[in-house]
Structure formats: C-alpha cells, structure tokens
Design a protein around this motif. Structure first.
Motif, PDB file in Angstrom:
ATOM      1  N   ARG A 119       1.079  -1.198  -0.150  1.00 35.06           N
ATOM      2  CA  ARG A 119      -0.027   0.114  -0.219  1.00 35.06           C
ATOM      3  C   ARG A 119       0.671   0.690   0.301  1.00 35.06           C
ATOM      4  N   ILE A 120       2.023   0.857   0.833  1.00 37.38           N
ATOM      5  CA  ILE A 120       2.623   2.212   0.599  1.00 37.38           C
ATOM      6  C   ILE A 120       3.412   2.350  -0.800  1.00 37.38           C
ATOM      7  N   ALA A 121       3.579   1.228  -1.089  1.00 44.76           N
ATOM      8  CA  ALA A 121       4.225   1.733  -2.462  1.00 44.76           C
ATOM      9  C   ALA A 121       3.803   1.773  -3.902  1.00 44.76           C
ATOM     10  N   ALA A 122       2.642   1.906  -3.395  1.00 46.99           N
ATOM     11  CA  ALA A 122       1.837   2.268  -4.316  1.00 46.99           C
ATOM     12  C   ALA A 122       1.147   3.835  -3.994  1.00 46.99           C
ATOM     13  N   ARG A 123       1.918   4.598  -3.087  1.00 49.39           N
ATOM     14  CA  ARG A 123       1.874   5.895  -2.930  1.00 49.39           C
ATOM     15  C   ARG A 123       2.892   6.348  -3.961  1.00 49.39           C
ATOM     16  N   LEU A 124       4.081   5.901  -3.883  1.00 49.62           N
ATOM     17  CA  LEU A 124       4.905   6.215  -4.959  1.00 49.62           C
ATOM     18  C   LEU A 124       4.962   7.043  -6.266  1.00 49.62           C
ATOM     19  N   SER A 125       5.777   8.458  -6.531  1.00 53.04           N
ATOM     20  CA  SER A 125       5.199   8.337  -8.073  1.00 53.04           C
ATOM     21  C   SER A 125       6.978   9.111  -8.691  1.00 53.04           C
ATOM     22  N   PRO A 126       6.760   8.748  -9.393  1.00 56.30           N
ATOM     23  CA  PRO A 126       6.210   7.557 -10.442  1.00 56.30           C
ATOM     24  C   PRO A 126       5.763   6.375  -9.986  1.00 56.30           C
ATOM     25  N   ALA A 127       4.396   5.729 -10.017  1.00 60.67           N
ATOM     26  CA  ALA A 127       4.697   4.464  -9.662  1.00 60.67           C
ATOM     27  C   ALA A 127       5.804   3.636 -10.212  1.00 60.67           C
ATOM     28  N   PRO A 128       6.403   2.795  -9.733  1.00 60.75           N
ATOM     29  CA  PRO A 128       7.410   1.681  -9.542  1.00 60.75           C
ATOM     30  C   PRO A 128       6.940   0.690 -10.450  1.00 60.75           C
ATOM     31  N   GLU A 129       7.900  -0.146 -10.894  1.00 60.07           N
ATOM     32  CA  GLU A 129       8.015  -1.321 -11.403  1.00 60.07           C
ATOM     33  C   GLU A 129       8.078  -2.238 -10.429  1.00 60.07           C
ATOM     34  N   ILE A 130       6.737  -2.943  -9.762  1.00 58.49           N
ATOM     35  CA  ILE A 130       6.775  -3.877  -7.946  1.00 58.49           C
ATOM     36  C   ILE A 130       6.856  -4.900  -8.776  1.00 58.49           C
ATOM     37  N   ARG A 131       7.944  -5.736  -8.061  1.00 57.43           N
ATOM     38  CA  ARG A 131       8.007  -7.198  -7.495  1.00 57.43           C
ATOM     39  C   ARG A 131       8.062  -7.688  -6.436  1.00 57.43           C
TER      40      ARG A 131
END
Length: 244
Positions: A119-131
């Motif tokens: 949920r925290i990672a989804a707040r990053l901008s620009p959106a990262p590629e998440i693994r």
C-alpha cells in the motif's frame, strides 16, 4: 524504477528463500526501517540477515527513521496519514541515493499478510515497477511450531486483526480464527471453551508458545505476554482459535 519487496520471514536468517537472497544481491539500494530503541532488535535481525546473505559489495544500504502513527484521528485516517509519511520518506531516501534503478526493502514475514509495504509502494510517484518475493509467514511458523493444521477437516479459516474480533465478534461460518495485532485485551472477552494456540517471537531465539483450553490458561498467557513485553520492550505475537 524497479522496487522489490522481499519477504524475509520472522527473524530466522535460515528462512530466506534462494529467490530472496538473489533479489537482495541484485538491488542497487536496500532501505532499512529504523523503529527506534524499542524495536532495535528488529533492526539488528535485518542487519544479521544482510551480513549473512548480502555478498554484493556494490549494494548501498540506507536506514530510514520510521515515524510514529498518530492515534488521535481515528484508526483508518491515522494509518493513511502514516503511510503517506512513510512513502515520502522512501521517496526522499531514494532521491538522496541518486535515483537508483533497483530498490529493495526487506519485509518482515510476507509482504501480503498484515503488512503495508504494498500500500505504501502504491503511493510513490512516478509509480515503480513492483516485484514481490514471498516470505515465510508468522502464521505458517505458528502452525509448524504447534504441529497443528491451520484448518479443521473441511472447515473454513478467517484471518483477522484482533480489533475486528473485538468489535464484530466471531465471523459467521469460520471454524478457526487466525488473529493478528492483539494489544492483549481481546482474549478476556472470549468463551472459556475456545481452544487456543499462541506464539510470540516466532522463529527467533526468544520464541514462546502456549496452547490449551482458553479458560484454563488465560491468566497464565496474559502474565507471560506481559512479562515478555517488559523484558524485551516489544512483542510480536498471534494465535489460532477454535471453538470447543
């Protein structure tokens, strides 16, 4: 940017998967949360994991002082504000490191089970590629330590925070409950005939276990939990419940 959330299990460095170790060594930057002196042991365990498994000397490590969650504005509002602040701290640390291409975080247990990293990672901008690299969960550690299956034969399991159990009661249709994030107040309101399997500091040297009929061990369990919290300055525990 690529962001990898690495599940590291519950404190035992031997529980890291080969995939987790490879992801650690493939990162440019690893962010380590610092939760202060009260939970210094958690930081030390992450450092021990890195000392054992990080063999790539080019990986940079940055520590982030974690903010405290406010509790004066309601639960959900407080958590959302807290996550916003953590995301800003992540972004600041990444920028200070020169915007590396691959960032990793070591996530206690598994990133998908009562952890907010996604949920925290989804707040990053620009959106990262998440693994996401899955990790050994505290729930699987609990069932293994007590040598008990998670579900009764052909029956359902509900996984919930203690706050929900206190506010809403036993979920309809669930034969077994897996209860997380208890502040120590929930068991007092449950029926004596419940069967409980409890564990704290699972996978760590401090591991503590208790099991039995709740009415028989409720007082001893509360005293044990309080003593452990006093001794270590913090506690991480969970339990299974089944109706008698």
């Amino acid at each position: 940017m690529k962001l990898t959330l690495i599940g590291i299990g519950c404190g035992n460095p031997q529980h890291l998967t080969l995939e987790a170790i490879a992801a650690m060594n493939g990162a440019d930057l690893i962010l380590l949360p610092d939760k202060g002196t009260e939970k210094a042991a958690l930081a030390h365990l992450r450092e021990d994991i890195l000392a054992r498994h990080l063999t790539n000397p080019s990986v940079e490590i940055r520590r982030i002082a974690m903010p405290a969650r406010r509790k004066d504005n309601g639960y959900r509002a407080g958590v959302n504000d807290w996550h916003d602040e953590i995301a800003r701290l992540w972004a600041g640390a990444i920028a200070q490191a020169g915007a590396p291409a691959h960032v990793a975080l070591l996530v206690w247990g598994d990133p998908a089970l009562y952890d907010s990293s996604l949920r925290i990672a989804a707040r990053l901008s620009p959106a990262p590629e998440i693994r996401v690299i899955p990790g050994v969960t505290s729930l699987s550690m609990l069932t293994a330590a007590h040598r008990v299956p998670l579900n009764d034969l052909g029956e359902s399991v509900a996984i919930l925070p203690a706050r929900v159990l206190r506010e809403r009661g036993w979920p309809e249709g669930a034969a077994t409950l897996a209860v997380f994030l208890d502040d120590g107040s929930t068991l007092a309101g449950l029926h004596d005939d419940c069967r409980i399997w409890w564990g704290a500091y699972l996978g760590m040297e401090e591991q503590a276990l208790m099991a039995g009929r709740l009415g028989d061990i409720r007082g001893d369990l509360a005293a044990t939990r309080a003593a452990l919290r006093q001794r270590h300055g913090w506690i991480m525990d969970l339990y299974l419940l089944r109706r008698g």
